[in-house]
Design an enzyme around this catalytic site. Structure first.
Site, PDB file in Angstrom:
ATOM      1  N   TYR A 207      -1.435   0.151  10.249  1.00 28.24           N
ATOM      2  CA  TYR A 207      -1.702  -0.567   8.997  1.00 28.24           C
ATOM      3  C   TYR A 207      -0.477  -0.507   8.073  1.00 28.24           C
ATOM      4  O   TYR A 207       0.005  -1.534   7.588  1.00 28.24           O
ATOM      5  CB  TYR A 207      -2.934   0.042   8.315  1.00 28.24           C
ATOM      6  CG  TYR A 207      -3.160  -0.456   6.924  1.00 28.24           C
ATOM      7  CD1 TYR A 207      -3.500  -1.790   6.686  1.00 28.24           C
ATOM      8  CD2 TYR A 207      -3.022   0.392   5.821  1.00 28.24           C
ATOM      9  CE1 TYR A 207      -3.699  -2.250   5.393  1.00 28.24           C
ATOM     10  CE2 TYR A 207      -3.225  -0.062   4.531  1.00 28.24           C
ATOM     11  CZ  TYR A 207      -3.566  -1.389   4.323  1.00 28.24           C
ATOM     12  OH  TYR A 207      -3.756  -1.835   3.045  1.00 28.24           O
TER      13      TYR A 207
ATOM     14  N   THR B 221       0.816  -1.211   0.000  1.00 27.00           N
ATOM     15  CA  THR B 221       0.000   0.000   0.000  1.00 27.00           C
ATOM     16  C   THR B 221       0.849   1.260   0.000  1.00 27.00           C
ATOM     17  O   THR B 221       1.978   1.269   0.521  1.00 27.00           O
ATOM     18  CB  THR B 221      -0.898   0.003   1.264  1.00 27.00           C
ATOM     19  OG1 THR B 221      -1.480   1.295   1.433  1.00 27.00           O
ATOM     20  CG2 THR B 221      -0.118  -0.303   2.523  1.00 27.00           C
TER      21      THR B 221
HETATM   22  N1  UFG Z   1     -13.040  10.941   2.438  1.00 29.47           N
HETATM   23  C1  UFG Z   1     -14.064  11.816   2.728  1.00 29.47           C
HETATM   24  N2  UFG Z   1     -15.258  11.283   3.134  1.00 29.47           N
HETATM   25  C2  UFG Z   1     -15.466   9.937   3.245  1.00 29.47           C
HETATM   26  C3  UFG Z   1     -14.406   9.059   2.939  1.00 29.47           C
HETATM   27  C4  UFG Z   1     -13.195   9.594   2.545  1.00 29.47           C
HETATM   28  O1  UFG Z   1     -13.920  13.031   2.653  1.00 29.47           O
HETATM   29  O2  UFG Z   1     -16.573   9.518   3.624  1.00 29.47           O
HETATM   30  C5  UFG Z   1     -11.755  11.504   1.964  1.00 29.47           C
HETATM   31  C6  UFG Z   1     -10.588  11.107   2.849  1.00 29.47           C
HETATM   32  O3  UFG Z   1     -10.449  12.011   3.899  1.00 29.47           O
HETATM   33  C7  UFG Z   1      -9.444  11.132   1.842  1.00 29.47           C
HETATM   34  C8  UFG Z   1     -10.094  10.703   0.515  1.00 29.47           C
HETATM   35  O4  UFG Z   1     -11.486  10.938   0.703  1.00 29.47           O
HETATM   36  O5  UFG Z   1      -8.977  12.430   1.693  1.00 29.47           O
HETATM   37  C9  UFG Z   1      -9.882   9.243   0.183  1.00 29.47           C
HETATM   38  O6  UFG Z   1     -10.234   8.467   1.335  1.00 29.47           O
HETATM   39  P1  UFG Z   1     -10.384   6.877   1.296  1.00 29.47           P
HETATM   40  O7  UFG Z   1     -10.781   6.461   2.673  1.00 29.47           O
HETATM   41  O8  UFG Z   1     -11.259   6.464   0.163  1.00 29.47           O
HETATM   42  O9  UFG Z   1      -8.925   6.371   0.941  1.00 29.47           O
HETATM   43  P2  UFG Z   1      -7.536   6.678   1.693  1.00 29.47           P
HETATM   44  O10 UFG Z   1      -6.763   7.548   0.771  1.00 29.47           O
HETATM   45  O11 UFG Z   1      -7.707   7.131   3.064  1.00 29.47           O
HETATM   46  O12 UFG Z   1      -6.973   5.203   1.819  1.00 29.47           O
HETATM   47  C10 UFG Z   1      -6.435   4.462   0.781  1.00 29.47           C
HETATM   48  C11 UFG Z   1      -6.696   2.985   1.029  1.00 29.47           C
HETATM   49  C12 UFG Z   1      -6.055   2.555   2.329  1.00 29.47           C
HETATM   50  C13 UFG Z   1      -4.596   2.897   2.280  1.00 29.47           C
HETATM   51  C14 UFG Z   1      -4.377   4.321   1.920  1.00 29.47           C
HETATM   52  C15 UFG Z   1      -2.947   4.569   1.627  1.00 29.47           C
HETATM   53  O13 UFG Z   1      -8.074   2.747   1.059  1.00 29.47           O
HETATM   54  O14 UFG Z   1      -6.233   1.169   2.486  1.00 29.47           O
HETATM   55  O15 UFG Z   1      -5.086   4.679   0.733  1.00 29.47           O
HETATM   56  O16 UFG Z   1      -2.626   5.874   1.920  1.00 29.47           O
HETATM   57  F1  UFG Z   1      -4.029   2.687   3.481  1.00 29.47           F
END
Ligand code: UFG
Length: 328
Positions: free
Chosen positions: A143, A119
């Site tokens: 994680y 990841t």
């Molecule tokens: N976000 C929102 N509202 C939501 C969900 C997400 O505003 O309901 C925002 C988050 O704050 C972030 C972006 O949308 O800025 C993307 O969020 P995600 O949760 O979809 O994905 P992440 O970037 O947090 O996580 C992904 C993978 C993880 C991994 C990570 C690596 O899903 O498993 O990238 O940095 F760890």
């Protein structure tokens, strides 16, 4: 000649099931090992399902003896970053201890090609605009640390036991199978795109936008969204690379294109033709403002070509899947 088997550990989950389908389409037999603790048995349609945890030595040994796999794809893990902060031991057990058990059984039975789901979270706070494989790895959450530990274990196993590994670091996996057979079904769902679509479908009252005061063009976080079927194809290509070249590789899988939370939301409104109610909420802990991959190495070595990863295609495929799953 019968199809070459590949063990797909965690093959009932989101990326694992799409990869099993891609393996089948490429002429392999995907043999899924999954304890169905987070995955779904209905996702296993392209080969047999062996219902077992990856630490179940007897079950994995039997599967290897029965199918003679040339490689293992290892997807099984606890993945929700917030949960890892609350229950780190669960993550160290599931992601590290159980991976060690799996590798032990694999080595004992002579399976030496391993494709591993890693990841972008292993990099921690980005030190450069685009993240390539040379970026320092200093994870800022449990994680990411568990995934980095397994990366290091695989490198040691390469030196000591001739294990060939393909370490694939995903940026933001999203979308759904273009044929509508598979999609994203996490419980609880924390990812942006399914949450946007759930708000549009009226299955949740509002989309929470976590922060609009970041140093990005529109103030919301920017991510590199990659279609899950493009990731699945990359797994097949990495598997072939290991079988054909007999050497290890690590690759960042993204598109070098960033999209902000607001851009994703607006694209979802365009694709569905429906409005998304939203509210601005405080920042979510641990979110870097900008996280985008440089995947030049993946393009050059395994021909990675994320052809479905434009945001409209991602949202169209995700929406088709969810419409069916939600009876819309
Ligand atoms: N976000 C929102 N509202 C939501 C969900 C997400 O505003 O309901 C925002 C988050 O704050 C972030 C972006 O949308 O800025 C993307 O969020 P995600 O949760 O979809 O994905 P992440 O970037 O947090 O996580 C992904 C993978 C993880 C991994 C990570 C690596 O899903 O498993 O990238 O940095 F760890």
């Amino acid at each position: 000649m019968s199809d070459i088997a590949v063990l797909v550990v965690g093959g009932a989950g989101y990326i694992g099931s799409h990869s099993a389908k891609a393996l089948k389409n490429a002429g392999f037999l995907p043999v899924v090992i999954d304890d169905i603790s987070a995955g779904h048995a209905h996702n296993v349609k392209y080969g047999p399902l062996i219902k077992a945890n990856m630490n179940d030595k007897a079950a994995i040994t039997d599967a290897i003896k029965q199918y003679n796999p040339q490689a293992i794809m290892h997807f099984a893990a606890s993945i929700e970053v917030g949960e890892g902060e609350k229950d780190p031991l669960k993550f160290y057990k599931n992601n590290v201890a159980n991976s060690i058990a799996l590798f032990d059984t694999a080595i004992e039975n002579g399976v030496k090609n391993i494709v591993f789901s890693s990841t972008a979270a292993t990099f921690g706070v980005p030190q450069s605009k685009y993240i390539d494989e040379n970026h320092t790895q200093e994870p800022i959450n449990t994680y990411g640390r568990t995934k980095l530990m397994v990366e290091k274990i695989l490198i040691d196993l390469g030196k000591a036991h001739g294990v060939n590994s393909a370490i694939l670091r995903y940026f933001n996996a999203c979308g759904a199978d273009p044929d509508g057979e598979l999609g994203e079904e996490h419980n609880p769902e924390t990812h942006l795109i399914p949450n946007v679509l759930a708000s549009i479908a009226g299955r949740r009252t509002m989309l929470s936008i976590f922060g609009d005061d970041y140093e990005t063009p529109d103030g919301t976080c920017v991510r590199d969204y990659v279609h899950v079927s493009d990731l699945a194809d990359a797994h097949v290509a990495a598997c072939k690379y290991l079988i054909e070249n007999g050497k290890s590789i690590d690759l960042n899988l993204g598109t070098k294109n960033g999209n902000s939370v607001l851009e994703i939301m607006q694209a979802a409104e365009r694709v569905t033709g429906l409005p998304c109610s939203r509210e601005i909420c405080p920042r979510r802990a641990g979110d870097p403002p900008f996280l985008v991959a440089d995947s030049t190495k993946a393009r050059q070595t395994i021909g990675f070509n994320p052809i479905r990863s434009d945001i409209e295609t991602i949202l169209k495929d995700a929406w088709n899947f969810h419409k069916k799953a939600w009876n819309i």
